[in-house]
Design a protein around this motif. Structure first.
Motif, PDB file in Angstrom:
ATOM      1  N   ARG A 111       0.849  -1.191   0.000  1.00  0.00           N
ATOM      2  CA  ARG A 111       0.000   0.000   0.000  1.00  0.00           C
ATOM      3  C   ARG A 111       0.886   1.243   0.000  1.00  0.00           C
ATOM      4  O   ARG A 111       2.040   1.199   0.395  1.00  0.00           O
ATOM      5  CB  ARG A 111      -0.885   0.053   1.258  1.00  0.00           C
ATOM      6  CG  ARG A 111      -1.808  -1.128   1.444  1.00  0.00           C
ATOM      7  CD  ARG A 111      -3.010  -1.036   0.510  1.00  0.00           C
ATOM      8  NE  ARG A 111      -4.048  -1.970   0.865  1.00  0.00           N
ATOM      9  CZ  ARG A 111      -4.127  -3.209   0.392  1.00  0.00           C
ATOM     10  NH1 ARG A 111      -3.211  -3.653  -0.415  1.00  0.00           N
ATOM     11  NH2 ARG A 111      -5.122  -4.000   0.743  1.00  0.00           N
ATOM     12  N   ASP A 117      -5.600   2.288   4.716  1.00  0.00           N
ATOM     13  CA  ASP A 117      -5.419   0.917   5.197  1.00  0.00           C
ATOM     14  C   ASP A 117      -3.955   0.473   5.128  1.00  0.00           C
ATOM     15  O   ASP A 117      -3.655  -0.701   4.987  1.00  0.00           O
ATOM     16  CB  ASP A 117      -6.302  -0.046   4.409  1.00  0.00           C
ATOM     17  CG  ASP A 117      -5.968  -0.071   2.926  1.00  0.00           C
ATOM     18  OD1 ASP A 117      -5.260   0.854   2.459  1.00  0.00           O
ATOM     19  OD2 ASP A 117      -6.415  -1.009   2.244  1.00  0.00           O
ATOM     20  N   THR A 121      -2.221  -4.614  10.576  1.00  0.00           N
ATOM     21  CA  THR A 121      -3.146  -5.071  11.610  1.00  0.00           C
ATOM     22  C   THR A 121      -2.486  -6.192  12.414  1.00  0.00           C
ATOM     23  O   THR A 121      -1.512  -6.801  11.956  1.00  0.00           O
ATOM     24  CB  THR A 121      -4.441  -5.588  10.970  1.00  0.00           C
ATOM     25  OG1 THR A 121      -4.118  -6.721  10.155  1.00  0.00           O
ATOM     26  CG2 THR A 121      -5.118  -4.515  10.130  1.00  0.00           C
TER      27      THR A 121
END
Length: 179
Positions: A111, A117, A121
């Motif tokens: 990304r 985003d 995570t």
């Protein structure tokens, strides 16, 4: 003067006989030697062609390695060129390093840095650490008992596995402190 003329005639006959002997030998044995020389030449040309083709394959593999940017692309290069020099080892190490770097900085490598985003995570972090550890282990297991230059790569793989273990423990500690 008669002696000089006789010597010249004798020399001419000797040269003529040598030329005739050479031509006779060339007619009898020449094709065999010519065929042998031709075969040697063909073998040398074939060897040069094969060597050039092998080198072009090596160049293409190194070019692909240099152009690969994502860990997935590096793993594909490693699989495609497993038999070429140390391409597989270097590509797997680089891919594992990129996974570990993404975990370290907390940004995904697939990304843009400012994308919403882009953050890693906890699930992705675990996945990246597992993949990095798998790649480091693959490199380390493939290098056991290799000569000295590959020992440095083995050390890199072992240090990478240690970094993954350290990151995994940090993550576990962070989770435990939250509860």
């Amino acid at each position: 003067m008669d002696k000089r003329l006789k010597d010249i005639q004798q020399g001419t006959l000797t040269e003529s006989r040598l030329n005739s002997d050479f031509l006779f030998w060339l007619k009898e044995q020449g094709p065999n030697y010519l065929l042998a020389a031709l075969l040697v030449l063909c073998v040398l040309l074939g060897w040069n062609w094969w060597d050039q083709r092998r080198r072009m394959g090596q160049d293409a593999a190194w070019t692909e390695l240099n152009e690969a940017t994502s860990p997935q692309a590096l793993v594909e290069v490693a699989e495609r060129h497993a038999q070429v020099d140390s391409i597989a080892i270097i590509a797997n190490l680089d891919a594992a390093d990129r996974y570990l770097e993404a975990v370290r900085i907390g940004k995904r490598f697939d990304r843009e840095a400012n994308a919403p985003d882009a953050a890693v995570t906890p699930e992705l972090r675990t996945q990246y650490l597992e993949e990095a550890d798998r790649l480091y282990a693959k490199v380390a297991s493939g290098l056991d008992g290799k000569p000295a230059p590959e020992t440095l790569l083995l050390a890199s793989a072992c240090f990478g596995r240690a970094a993954v273990a350290e990151r995994s423990e940090e993550h576990t500690s962070e989770l435990q402190s939250q509860f």
